[in-house]
Write a protein that holds these residues in place. Structure first.
Motif, PDB file in Angstrom:
ATOM      1  N   CYS A 740      15.612  -1.158   4.064  1.00 11.44           N
ATOM      2  CA  CYS A 740      15.162  -1.859   5.272  1.00 11.44           C
ATOM      3  C   CYS A 740      14.394  -3.123   4.903  1.00 11.44           C
ATOM      4  O   CYS A 740      13.665  -3.148   3.903  1.00 11.44           O
ATOM      5  CB  CYS A 740      14.271  -0.943   6.121  1.00 11.44           C
ATOM      6  SG  CYS A 740      15.089   0.560   6.675  1.00 11.44           S
ATOM      7  N   GLU A 741      14.547  -4.131   5.725  1.00 12.70           N
ATOM      8  CA  GLU A 741      13.881  -5.405   5.482  1.00 12.70           C
ATOM      9  C   GLU A 741      12.806  -5.657   6.541  1.00 12.70           C
ATOM     10  O   GLU A 741      13.026  -5.418   7.729  1.00 12.70           O
ATOM     11  CB  GLU A 741      14.898  -6.550   5.519  1.00 12.70           C
ATOM     12  CG  GLU A 741      15.998  -6.446   4.469  1.00 12.70           C
ATOM     13  CD  GLU A 741      15.483  -6.668   3.055  1.00 12.70           C
ATOM     14  OE1 GLU A 741      14.419  -7.319   2.915  1.00 12.70           O
ATOM     15  OE2 GLU A 741      16.145  -6.215   2.104  1.00 12.70           O
ATOM     16  N   VAL A 742      11.650  -6.140   6.080  1.00 15.83           N
ATOM     17  CA  VAL A 742      10.576  -6.576   6.965  1.00 15.83           C
ATOM     18  C   VAL A 742      10.587  -8.097   6.940  1.00 15.83           C
ATOM     19  O   VAL A 742      10.714  -8.705   5.875  1.00 15.83           O
ATOM     20  CB  VAL A 742       9.207  -6.043   6.494  1.00 15.83           C
ATOM     21  CG1 VAL A 742       8.102  -6.472   7.458  1.00 15.83           C
ATOM     22  CG2 VAL A 742       9.251  -4.536   6.353  1.00 15.83           C
ATOM     23  N   SER A 743      10.488  -8.726   8.091  1.00 15.17           N
ATOM     24  CA  SER A 743      10.584 -10.184   8.133  1.00 15.17           C
ATOM     25  C   SER A 743       9.497 -10.817   7.268  1.00 15.17           C
ATOM     26  O   SER A 743       8.381 -10.302   7.142  1.00 15.17           O
ATOM     27  CB  SER A 743      10.479 -10.693   9.576  1.00 15.17           C
ATOM     28  OG  SER A 743       9.185 -10.464  10.090  1.00 15.17           O
ATOM     29  N   LYS A 744       9.849 -11.948   6.706  1.00 13.27           N
ATOM     30  CA  LYS A 744       8.953 -12.642   5.780  1.00 13.27           C
ATOM     31  C   LYS A 744       7.628 -13.015   6.426  1.00 13.27           C
ATOM     32  O   LYS A 744       6.569 -12.923   5.807  1.00 13.27           O
ATOM     33  CB  LYS A 744       9.656 -13.896   5.248  1.00 13.27           C
ATOM     34  CG  LYS A 744       8.863 -14.654   4.195  1.00 13.27           C
ATOM     35  CD  LYS A 744       9.659 -15.861   3.700  1.00 13.27           C
ATOM     36  CE  LYS A 744       8.876 -16.652   2.670  1.00 13.27           C
ATOM     37  NZ  LYS A 744       9.626 -17.846   2.201  1.00 13.27           N
ATOM     38  N   ASP A 745       7.654 -13.414   7.705  1.00 14.84           N
ATOM     39  CA  ASP A 745       6.409 -13.840   8.344  1.00 14.84           C
ATOM     40  C   ASP A 745       5.447 -12.663   8.542  1.00 14.84           C
ATOM     41  O   ASP A 745       4.227 -12.832   8.466  1.00 14.84           O
ATOM     42  CB  ASP A 745       6.685 -14.557   9.669  1.00 14.84           C
ATOM     43  CG  ASP A 745       7.538 -13.747  10.618  1.00 14.84           C
ATOM     44  OD1 ASP A 745       8.009 -12.674  10.218  1.00 14.84           O
ATOM     45  OD2 ASP A 745       7.729 -14.195  11.765  1.00 14.84           O
TER      46      ASP A 745
END
Length: 792
Positions: A740-745
């Motif tokens: 899963c990816e968490v947004s960079k911001d």
């Protein structure tokens, strides 16, 4: 110390979706097993060019249908897989449908080759005055059909619908096509609803005729003339007819006669003889997919052992152990070994499996490798596959050699072993020991599927899920939607062929609203089918669904059902269901099952589980499930610290909050329970990890992207003194263990806030709350800081 009001946090951009008071489900990253299979198919088809126009219409204001667009997508994908060039039209108006027809006819006529033209229609059709009218979207012809006074007349149908005979079939008959396949899945009702949904004459469709002297024409109706077709049972994803038709054309040896026979039998079975498909015209010589070529492998030679197993049993089997167990009911191991010594390649393979798995004899890697190589050299494809797998992974005493392992897979595949084809597809999909190549991966999976390996359809679903994820990351919406459709088609095909994994993946799609609209009840139905087919993973996932009231359509959680399915998962061989069952018993305070929960935790700890060690430490610290015992609590906590040194970073045990619970419990034991720490510097180190005991934690729900699904996940923050934010390890674990990816911001926002908190000597938790202007206002209970409501 600076006050919070003076800290420059307003320049930090933190997404408004960062905090949610709802705990939405987080999808599993689905693990797939390593290893298996075959090749050697002949894709020799007739030399004609294959063109198809596929139409699906379900957008009817007066009488909407559930499946026609999905049906069209499924048929389109299967036609592509057998060499058709497909025009797929969804929900066209009359004008758009006529334009698509004209484009299709023009394409046929421009071709300088022999053309086999196929037309498929799924949607509403009405018989009027002996003619069948295909109803476009926005036609407004269905609502009045049940009100005799307002029933539309012939002029209305002529103006607003398309005559199937005059407006489609005759156009094809007058084109340059040499062969025509005309398929209607129309005049639909839903027999599981009380209302009549077809908007059609109760007499069903009228028969149709091919043009005399025209191209050879095969006509296939979903139901006999004068009868209606069913839209499908509530748990289905496609109509009974389309499911049967799509599956039949994808099988090796799928001639028109074979397709009709299979479709007829399948639909008759599904509908309990209430719907019987109908065929007119000519059963001309045409095969969608040619039959598999025979192989000259050693299995065709005279068998000494006479097991009764066919070559195909070995070629498509998921594992050799199950086949060996069948034989051991008829033959002793000594009989197998004697045949192996006499040169029987099949017996040599079975002897290798027996020595490898310890079935009927003590395990021996050396003897297993010896018999396996002998069988492989003699041309036994299953042995070639198994031997290649041991070389590829380096297992059972055989030194790893991935290149040679893949060569043996290729040999096994040429001898007809589909498991080798699937493994070659896996190798290129994951890029293990070889460069990742999704196109090559798909070719191997397709070859396996053509040879009857049902799990290849599931693997193709996984492949297109991967493509959908890639397209989503790059913002290619059209590629994303196409991949989503294809993965759904393949999961459905696998499920229809009896694949437990295919059924489980359909449940997943309905559970998390991936391509389908989220529907917990549909998810439950598919999970149950998968469990009945033997999937322990499906049983465990179904149990987790029953524990979460939000997933149950914001209804009540059903812990009794959850416990039932965790136990089923255990009986089916799950290695993790026991831990989850123990957690459920503990959190729901089911007193009568406390002994069972404690036993399950201890069993998991004996198997090396850090999670179990952390939970046992917590149990003996708090005195739930067992009497309070600080010394035992310490022992389990210290054992967890030792286990943390060898834990795999993508495992369940690596979730950072398990270790945080261990640190917290040890600090509490030493500062409040009076235990003396084993090392003088241990308390200082624990305070660095945990902060002060009264500091507590806060939980935040953040948006995450897991594959092609947007979801939420709970993360925790507290005041420790280490260099990195406590969220960093959580985000990293989420990526490695869940994909899963968490947004960079979001990631950068937490890092910036943590840096400001340290530089200004203020509370990190209070700073985050202040910066966001909101909080879940829930201090996590330190009894269970590793238990996220978004069960991965």
């Amino acid at each position: 110390m600076l006050t919070l009001s003076k800290v420059p946090v307003l320049s930090i951009i933190l997404p408004s979706l960062l905090i949610s008071v709802f705990n939405l489900p987080h999808p599993f990253l689905l693990a797939e097993p390593k290893g298996n299979t075959q090749i050697g198919i002949v894709q020799k088809q007739d030399s004609s060019k294959r063109l198809a126009l596929v139409v699906g219409i379900d957008d009817y204001d007066e009488s909407p249908l559930r499946f026609p667009v999905r049906d069209a997508e499924l048929v389109a994908e299967q036609l592509k897989s057998v060499g058709f060039e497909v025009m797929l039209i969804k929900n066209p108006t009359l004008g758009a449908l006529e334009e698509a027809r004209d484009t299709f006819i023009s394409k046929i006529n421009r071709s300088n080759e022999d053309v086999t033209a196929l037309f498929f229609f799924a949607g509403h059709a009405v018989q009027f005055d002996g003619h069948n009218y295909l109803i476009p979207t926005q036609a407004k012809l269905l609502g009045g059909a049940s009100r005799l006074g307002n029933a539309p007349g012939k002029a209305a149908f002529v103006d607003r619908a398309i005559n199937a005979q005059l407006g489609i079939l005759n156009y094809l008959s007058e084109s340059k096509a040499s062969k025509i396949v005309f398929v209607l899945d129309a005049c639909r009702i839903n027999p599981f609803q009380s209302d009549h949904r077809a908007g059609a004459s109760p007499d069903g469709l009228a028969s149709m005729n091919a043009k005399l002297g025209g191209p050879e024409t095969f006509i296939l109706f979903a139901a006999h003339p004068g009868n209606v077709a069913f839209d499908g049972e509530l748990s289905a994803s496609n109509s009974p007819f389309t499911r049967a038709f799509a599956n039949a054309i994808s099988q090796p040896g799928s001639s028109l006669e074979t397709v009709y026979r299979q479709v007829y039998d399948r639909v008759k079975s599904i509908t309990e003889s209430r719907q019987l498909p109908y065929q007119e015209g000519v059963l001309f010589g045409f095969t969608f997919r040619e039959a598999q070529a025979s192989s000259d492998s050693a299995l065709e030679k005279k068998s000494l052992i006479k097991t009764g197993l066919e070559k195909r049993d070995y070629d498509i089997a998921a594992d050799g152990v199950s086949l060996l167990k069948k034989i051991l009911k008829q033959k002793t191991f000594n009989e197998i070994l004697k045949a192996a010594e006499n040169g029987d390649a099949e017996a040599q393979y079975l002897a290798a499996v027996a020595y490898s798995a310890g079935e009927g004899i003590s395990t021996s890697s050396e003897r297993a490798a010896y018999w396996l190589r002998r069988s492989a050299v003699r041309g036994f494809s299953r042995a070639q596959f198994f031997y290649g797998s041991l070389l590829y992974w380096g297992d059972r005493g055989i030194k790893g050699n991935p290149v040679e392992g893949m060569e043996w897979w290729e040999i096994a595949a040429e001898n007809g072993n589909t498991a080798a084809l699937v493994k070659l597809g896996d190798a290129y999909r994951f890029g293990e020991h070889i460069s990742k190549d999704l196109e090559k991966s798909e070719k191997y999976y397709q070859r396996a599927l053509a040879n009857g390996q049902r799990e290849a359809a599931t693997q193709l679903g996984f492949l297109y899920d991967q493509k959908a994820t890639n397209a989503k990351k790059t913002g290619n919406q059209s590629a994303f939607e196409a991949a989503q459709t294809k993965k759904t088609v393949y999961y459905q095909q696998a499920a229809d062929q009896g694949s437990p994994e295919g059924m489980r993946m359909l449940a997943y799609l309905y559970r998390y609203g991936d391509h389908f609209k989220a529907d917990p009840q549909m998810a439950i139905q598919w999970y149950k089918k998968s469990v009945e087919a033997g999937s322990s993973t499906a049983a465990e996932e179904l149990a987790s669904l029953y524990t979460n009231e939000n997933e149950m359509g914001k209804g009540k959680a059903q812990p009794e059902e959850a416990i039932k399915y965790f136990r089923i998962a255990l009986n089916l061989g799950s290695k993790t269901a026991g831990f989850e069952l123990a957690d459920l018993i503990r959190t729901k305070s089911i007193a009568k099952a406390s002994d069972e929960a404690l036993r399950l935790y201890e069993q998991a700890f004996a198997n090396g589980s850090l999670r179990a060690a952390a939970k046992l430490s917590d149990i003996y610290l708090k005195g739930d499930l067992a009497s309070k015992d600080p010394k035992k609590s310490e022992q389990y906590a210290l054992s967890a610290l030792e286990l943390s040194k060898t834990v795999q970073p993508d495992s369940e045990d690596a979730w950072p909050m398990h270790l945080r619970l261990v640190h917290y419990n040890l600090l509490k034991l030493y500062k409040e329970e009076g235990l003396k720490p084993a090392r003088t510097d241990l308390v200082k180190q624990l305070i660095e990890q945990v902060g002060e005991l009264e500091g507590g934690m806060k939980r935040f729900t953040i948006p995450v992207t897991c594959g092609s699904v947007n979801s939420r996940f709970d993360i925790y923050i507290w005041n420790w003194t280490l260099k990195e934010s406590p969220t960093t390890a959580q985000f990293e674990w989420l990526r490695k263990a869940r994909g899963c990816e968490v947004s960079k911001d979001i990631v950068e926002s937490f890092e910036k806030l943590y840096k400001i908190a340290r530089e200004n000597n203020v509370s990190f938790t209070e700073l985050v709350v202040y910066a966001l202007g909101n909080t879940s206002d829930k201090k996590d209970q330190n009894s269970n800081p590793g238990k996220s409501s978004t069960k991965p």
